[in-house]
Design a protein around this motif. Sequence first.
Motif, PDB file in Angstrom:
ATOM      1  N   ARG A  93       0.821  -1.210   0.000  1.00 53.54           N
ATOM      2  CA  ARG A  93       0.000   0.000   0.000  1.00 53.54           C
ATOM      3  C   ARG A  93       0.856   1.261   0.000  1.00 53.54           C
ATOM      4  O   ARG A  93       1.786   1.405   0.788  1.00 53.54           O
ATOM      5  N   LEU A  94       0.503   2.204  -0.868  1.00 52.50           N
ATOM      6  CA  LEU A  94       1.143   3.516  -0.891  1.00 52.50           C
ATOM      7  C   LEU A  94       0.330   4.461  -0.020  1.00 52.50           C
ATOM      8  O   LEU A  94      -0.809   4.812  -0.348  1.00 52.50           O
ATOM      9  N   GLY A 107      -2.222   9.326   6.418  1.00 49.91           N
ATOM     10  CA  GLY A 107      -1.465   9.447   7.645  1.00 49.91           C
ATOM     11  C   GLY A 107       0.033   9.376   7.415  1.00 49.91           C
ATOM     12  O   GLY A 107       0.816   9.331   8.355  1.00 49.91           O
ATOM     13  N   LEU A 108       0.443   9.375   6.138  1.00 52.57           N
ATOM     14  CA  LEU A 108       1.861   9.314   5.806  1.00 52.57           C
ATOM     15  C   LEU A 108       2.644  10.396   6.535  1.00 52.57           C
ATOM     16  O   LEU A 108       2.251  11.553   6.572  1.00 52.57           O
ATOM     17  N   PHE A 112       9.270  10.729   6.796  1.00 52.93           N
ATOM     18  CA  PHE A 112       9.235   9.302   6.492  1.00 52.93           C
ATOM     19  C   PHE A 112      10.441   8.917   5.651  1.00 52.93           C
ATOM     20  O   PHE A 112      11.175   9.774   5.139  1.00 52.93           O
ATOM     21  N   ASN A 113      10.633   7.587   5.506  1.00 49.36           N
ATOM     22  CA  ASN A 113      11.677   7.047   4.637  1.00 49.36           C
ATOM     23  C   ASN A 113      11.121   6.401   3.377  1.00 49.36           C
ATOM     24  O   ASN A 113      11.834   6.261   2.389  1.00 49.36           O
ATOM     25  N   ALA A 114       9.869   5.962   3.423  1.00 51.45           N
ATOM     26  CA  ALA A 114       9.248   5.323   2.271  1.00 51.45           C
ATOM     27  C   ALA A 114       7.742   5.412   2.422  1.00 51.45           C
ATOM     28  O   ALA A 114       7.220   5.580   3.529  1.00 51.45           O
ATOM     29  N   ARG A 115       7.017   5.271   1.322  1.00 51.89           N
ATOM     30  CA  ARG A 115       5.554   5.339   1.344  1.00 51.89           C
ATOM     31  C   ARG A 115       4.912   3.973   1.506  1.00 51.89           C
ATOM     32  O   ARG A 115       3.692   3.882   1.682  1.00 51.89           O
ATOM     33  N   SER A 116       5.696   2.918   1.441  1.00 51.31           N
ATOM     34  CA  SER A 116       5.146   1.566   1.613  1.00 51.31           C
ATOM     35  C   SER A 116       6.230   0.651   2.143  1.00 51.31           C
ATOM     36  O   SER A 116       7.432   0.942   2.025  1.00 51.31           O
ATOM     37  N   CYS A 117       5.824  -0.488   2.703  1.00 48.72           N
ATOM     38  CA  CYS A 117       6.787  -1.493   3.162  1.00 48.72           C
ATOM     39  C   CYS A 117       7.598  -2.027   1.987  1.00 48.72           C
ATOM     40  O   CYS A 117       8.807  -2.249   2.084  1.00 48.72           O
ATOM     41  N   GLN A 118       6.919  -2.238   0.856  1.00 52.09           N
ATOM     42  CA  GLN A 118       7.551  -2.817  -0.320  1.00 52.09           C
ATOM     43  C   GLN A 118       8.659  -1.936  -0.883  1.00 52.09           C
ATOM     44  O   GLN A 118       9.596  -2.431  -1.504  1.00 52.09           O
ATOM     45  N   GLY A 308       5.684   6.501   9.193  1.00 55.01           N
ATOM     46  CA  GLY A 308       5.019   7.499  10.018  1.00 55.01           C
ATOM     47  C   GLY A 308       3.576   7.153  10.322  1.00 55.01           C
ATOM     48  O   GLY A 308       2.756   8.049  10.560  1.00 55.01           O
ATOM     49  N   ILE A 309       3.248   5.857  10.354  1.00 52.14           N
ATOM     50  CA  ILE A 309       1.877   5.400  10.569  1.00 52.14           C
ATOM     51  C   ILE A 309       1.733   4.878  11.994  1.00 52.14           C
ATOM     52  O   ILE A 309       2.515   4.030  12.438  1.00 52.14           O
TER      53      ILE A 309
END
Length: 502
Positions: A93-94, A107-108, A112-118, A308-309
């Motif tokens: 998920r982005l 809620g991003l 942050f370092n990335a927008r998704s785990c992937q 950041g979630i």
Amino acid sequence: MIRPSLSFLALIAIMSGPAGSLAGPTPEEAARIADVIRPTADFTRAEPFEALPAGAATSKKRSLDTNSFSQHSGNMDFERQLDFKLGNALFKRLWVSSPASTDSADGLGPLFNARSCQRCHLKDGRGHPPVANWPDDSAVSMFLRLSIPPETEEQRADLAANRRNVIPEPTYGGQLQDLAIQGHAAEGKMHIVYEEEPVTLADGEVVSLRRPTYSITNLGYGPLHPEVMMSPRVAPPMIGLGLLESIAEEDILSWADPDDADGDGISGRANRVWDKEAGAVALGRFGWKAGEPTMLQQSTHAINGDIGISAPLAPAPAGDCTAAQNLCLDAPHGASARHEGFEASSEMLRLITFYSQNLAVPARRNPEDPQVLAGKKVFYESGCIDCHRPKYVTQREAVGREQSFQLIWPYTDLLLHDMGEGLADNRPEGLANGREWRTPPLWGIGLTETVNGHTQFLHDGRARSLLEAILWHGGEAQAARDRVVALGTSEREALLAFLNSL
């Protein structure tokens, strides 16, 4: 050596939780298990079921491609595959900044370092350092951990009681977030400088190692603490994590020898960390320094710190923002009643954790190949297995039915080892000191290039090949490393063939 019966080995390799009692092994089973997991001394052929490194949970996918690390446990029921797919969707998920019309994915950040785990765990595999420094490249699958020495009695007491692993840097928090949502400043950019160092092997081949130096540029919130400690980390591969979580604690601790009582120079130590869900100190298993006790806590801290979630075990809606970052703390967030007052609900974290626990280990390639067997002999006799323990039988009462009572071959002891000054980050984490690292599993390591398109290894990706990774070993691994340096060409090539077959 008394060889165990084929029927018992088949039972271990095929059996899953519902097929047997959840009680511990019987005395007869325990004796047979001890025999099964004892390292072999026969290198004339592959061991029974060695081709299935995760037992029945080994991936059923046999073709090798970029999706080789993204398969579900091979013994997963069809009904449970839906949860795996839902977890995969959340893993990919982005996330977007708040407020947004997509109120289940906002809620991003704000930092942050990335927008998704992937984005960090590319194709569920291994991250890598940037090709160049910012702005010519970004470090999406690598970041810097930050901390300082304790400054108060309360902080010292928390560290001594294992309630905290580190004291975050007061302005920038526990890690450097190099990205930010609109209207906010990123914390800074990681900068790497490499220096080449030649190593000459016994046959005259010269291997160049690159020694990195790290700094931070473009600081967005003022100077760093004068005693800041930085530790670079690439995202590790995701395969087999539920199986590692299902190894009995006593099996891991049986290899620990913190005072080197047997005098072999190997002093494996357990990290002890705070388990938020249990409200107690637990064995650390995950992360480069074994700083997390469970996959649920690992997943929660990652989604909170990296993206950041907020979530039940990490409720801060601004992620890693600190009291010195008021704009970040005051930014809109995506917490909602439908998600239990967080941005990611307990159900969302359960699905992400289930997915992470069930990413399957691929089958071995060519374990019967004569060169691979010769390399296995070199690996064992060089002392590599003193830390990279070959195999275990997981508990019946595992984290899931897929992980229950499996014969697995991860090649790790999950303990901390002093790896020498060359690999030292000089940053303690829990009981791990600045020279210690957890032994990483080796299963799947030979598919790194196939899945991720590179061959960069170790905690910061400095090694550009498996041979470079070996040559960086020091401390407790110095003797094993020196034996590899002394190998002839054919023996060294066999060793690398074995590693690439894992």
